[in-house]
Design a protein around this motif. Structure first.
Motif, PDB file in Angstrom:
ATOM      1  N   GLU A  37       3.027   8.733  -6.727  1.00  0.00           N
ATOM      2  CA  GLU A  37       3.199  10.321  -6.472  1.00  0.00           C
ATOM      3  C   GLU A  37       4.700  10.481  -7.178  1.00  0.00           C
ATOM      4  O   GLU A  37       4.719  11.625  -7.653  1.00  0.00           O
ATOM      5  N   ARG A  38       5.746   9.650  -6.965  1.00  0.00           N
ATOM      6  CA  ARG A  38       6.995   9.894  -7.549  1.00  0.00           C
ATOM      7  C   ARG A  38       6.983  10.051  -8.997  1.00  0.00           C
ATOM      8  O   ARG A  38       7.686  11.138  -9.680  1.00  0.00           O
ATOM      9  N   ALA A  39       6.209   9.371  -9.535  1.00  0.00           N
ATOM     10  CA  ALA A  39       6.160   9.159 -10.960  1.00  0.00           C
ATOM     11  C   ALA A  39       5.407  10.184 -11.362  1.00  0.00           C
ATOM     12  O   ALA A  39       5.923  10.847 -12.664  1.00  0.00           O
ATOM     13  N   THR A  40       4.375  10.832 -10.942  1.00  0.00           N
ATOM     14  CA  THR A  40       3.931  12.176 -11.607  1.00  0.00           C
ATOM     15  C   THR A  40       4.843  13.507 -11.190  1.00  0.00           C
ATOM     16  O   THR A  40       4.921  14.238 -12.146  1.00  0.00           O
ATOM     17  N   GLN A  41       5.337  13.404 -10.176  1.00  0.00           N
ATOM     18  CA  GLN A  41       6.283  14.594  -9.746  1.00  0.00           C
ATOM     19  C   GLN A  41       7.448  14.634 -10.615  1.00  0.00           C
ATOM     20  O   GLN A  41       7.816  15.582 -11.315  1.00  0.00           O
ATOM     21  N   LYS A  42       7.874  13.506 -10.907  1.00  0.00           N
ATOM     22  CA  LYS A  42       9.209  13.337 -11.976  1.00  0.00           C
ATOM     23  C   LYS A  42       8.928  13.309 -13.368  1.00  0.00           C
ATOM     24  O   LYS A  42       9.650  13.241 -14.320  1.00  0.00           O
ATOM     25  N   PHE A  74       0.751  -1.212  -0.081  1.00  0.00           N
ATOM     26  CA  PHE A  74       0.084  -0.257  -0.011  1.00  0.00           C
ATOM     27  C   PHE A  74       0.893   1.251  -0.102  1.00  0.00           C
ATOM     28  O   PHE A  74       0.682   2.119  -0.790  1.00  0.00           O
ATOM     29  N   ALA A  75       1.926   1.330   0.888  1.00  0.00           N
ATOM     30  CA  ALA A  75       2.642   2.345   1.030  1.00  0.00           C
ATOM     31  C   ALA A  75       3.847   2.629  -0.255  1.00  0.00           C
ATOM     32  O   ALA A  75       3.781   3.503  -0.916  1.00  0.00           O
ATOM     33  N   ILE A  76       4.113   1.437  -0.822  1.00  0.00           N
ATOM     34  CA  ILE A  76       5.196   1.504  -1.844  1.00  0.00           C
ATOM     35  C   ILE A  76       4.252   2.015  -3.075  1.00  0.00           C
ATOM     36  O   ILE A  76       4.932   2.887  -3.851  1.00  0.00           O
ATOM     37  N   ALA A  77       3.199   1.418  -3.343  1.00  0.00           N
ATOM     38  CA  ALA A  77       2.185   1.734  -4.519  1.00  0.00           C
ATOM     39  C   ALA A  77       1.979   3.559  -4.255  1.00  0.00           C
ATOM     40  O   ALA A  77       2.011   4.128  -5.456  1.00  0.00           O
ATOM     41  N   GLY A  78       1.753   3.969  -3.360  1.00  0.00           N
ATOM     42  CA  GLY A  78       1.439   5.338  -3.070  1.00  0.00           C
ATOM     43  C   GLY A  78       2.751   6.237  -3.265  1.00  0.00           C
ATOM     44  O   GLY A  78       2.540   7.333  -3.818  1.00  0.00           O
ATOM     45  N   TYR A  79       3.704   5.620  -2.903  1.00  0.00           N
ATOM     46  CA  TYR A  79       4.874   6.278  -2.982  1.00  0.00           C
ATOM     47  C   TYR A  79       5.384   6.610  -4.616  1.00  0.00           C
ATOM     48  O   TYR A  79       5.743   7.628  -5.142  1.00  0.00           O
ATOM     49  N   LEU A  80       5.455   5.341  -5.230  1.00  0.00           N
ATOM     50  CA  LEU A  80       5.609   5.364  -6.714  1.00  0.00           C
ATOM     51  C   LEU A  80       4.950   5.826  -7.498  1.00  0.00           C
ATOM     52  O   LEU A  80       5.447   6.852  -8.538  1.00  0.00           O
TER      53      LEU A  80
END
Length: 330
Positions: A118-123, A110-116
């Motif tokens: 958001e990271r994918a969108t920001q970068k 759950f945490a990893i999916a959320g992090y990736l």
């Protein structure tokens, strides 16, 4: 359901008239309304659950465009029903050790999916939408209480309403989005297909990742949507049941579920009201005859489901038949 996303895309590319499916959309609202009514009879049976249901209905309707409203209502309702222990008292049972280690995989994903995501969108990763889709589907599968009929409002908010909010438009964030007519068509057609309502995730995944020059992306969306929505259930079956065996000894869990189920009823009722305002009222204003038929379809769907004599696939076929007739008369 994945193939339906390709079929609608095919119709759109060739400008083929899809009005034959137009009454599938109000039918889908009728299904949600009936589900709210059915769960209400089981879950709402005392003053606190009635209050929770009423508040959840109002908050859902007012704050439907806010993505955190659904988990917030579920959490608050679970806490609210624990303020009193008179209805469900704690029995004297020997304390059981709860092995929380079994849930590490579930919460880690759950945490990893959320992090990736958001990271994918920001970068601005080239395949960022695939990460966003998996996170959305996994989140839906993790937070849904009450089955596919609660899933529909969550998906509608995420893919149809959220892209139109001022915050998203001001930031110009490239979010996953769908047309509301296409979404409601898919949520209606899924009723005619054997299997769980969760299979709509294959349809929404294909629709939000469809591209003018890449069939493979749309197919990936179908696969990611289905995998993400069912993965939490599989992990819970594997890892949560041993924990539940011990947790069910504690009345606090049952009190929480009492409030959560009442909140789910409110969410479905509030979503029904929002959909009526967002779709039916607009139709009544712009095309009164079609709007009146839409309202009739919603009421008829509700009554047919309540009678328990007509199966869902026949209701879907009936609405397609009405759409076909309307092509010649309206």
């Amino acid at each position: 359901m994945g193939s339906l996303s390709f079929l609608l895309d095919f119709f759109d590319d060739r400008s083929i008239n899809t009005h034959v499916l137009q009454f599938i959309q109000p039918m889908a609202i009728g299904f949600i309304a009936y589900s709210a009514f059915k769960v209400f009879k089981v879950a709402v049976h005392n003053p606190i659950t009635r209050i929770i249901t009423a508040l959840a209905t109002i908050v859902t309707f007012i704050a439907f465009k806010t993505p955190w409203v659904f988990p917030a209502l579920i959490l608050a309702a679970g806490i609210a029903t624990n303020f009193s222990d008179k209805r469900i008292p704690q029995k004297e049972v020997p304390p059981k050790k709860v092995n929380w280690g079994n849930l590490i995989i579930f919460f880690s994903l759950f945490a990893i999916a959320g992090y990736l995501s958001e990271r994918a969108t920001q970068k601005n990763w080239s395949n960022r939408k695939a990460y966003n889709l998996f996170e959305n589907s996994y989140r839906f599968g993790s937070l849904v209480f009450g089955g596919g009929d609660v899933l529909m409002p969550m998906m509608y908010e995420q893919y149809v309403v959220r892209p139109t909010t001022k915050r998203v438009q001001l930031t110009k964030r490239d979010v996953l989005k769908m047309d509301k007519d296409e979404f409601l068509t898919g949520s209606g057609i899924v009723r005619a297909i054997p299997g769980p309502v969760f299979s709509i995730a294959a349809f929404t995944g294909g629709m939000v990742l469809r591209s003018d020059n890449s069939t493979s992306e749309q197919l990936l969306g179908c696969l990611l949507g289905a995998a993400g929505i069912f993965l939490p259930s599989a992990l819970l079956v594997l890892f949560f049941f041993p924990v539940w065996h011990n947790l069910k000894k504690y009345a606090v869990i049952y009190r929480s579920l009492e409030g959560i189920n009442a909140a789910v009823v409110g969410i479905m009722a509030g979503a029904t009201c929002y959909l009526l305002k967002d779709i039916i009222l607009v139709q009544l204003w712009n095309r009164p005859v079609i709007g009146a038929i839409d309202m009739a379809v919603i009421v008829a769907t509700f009554l047919l489901l309540q009678s328990s004599k007509v199966r869902a696939p026949f209701i879907v076929l009936g609405c397609i038949g009405i759409g076909w007739i309307s092509l010649a008369w309206l």
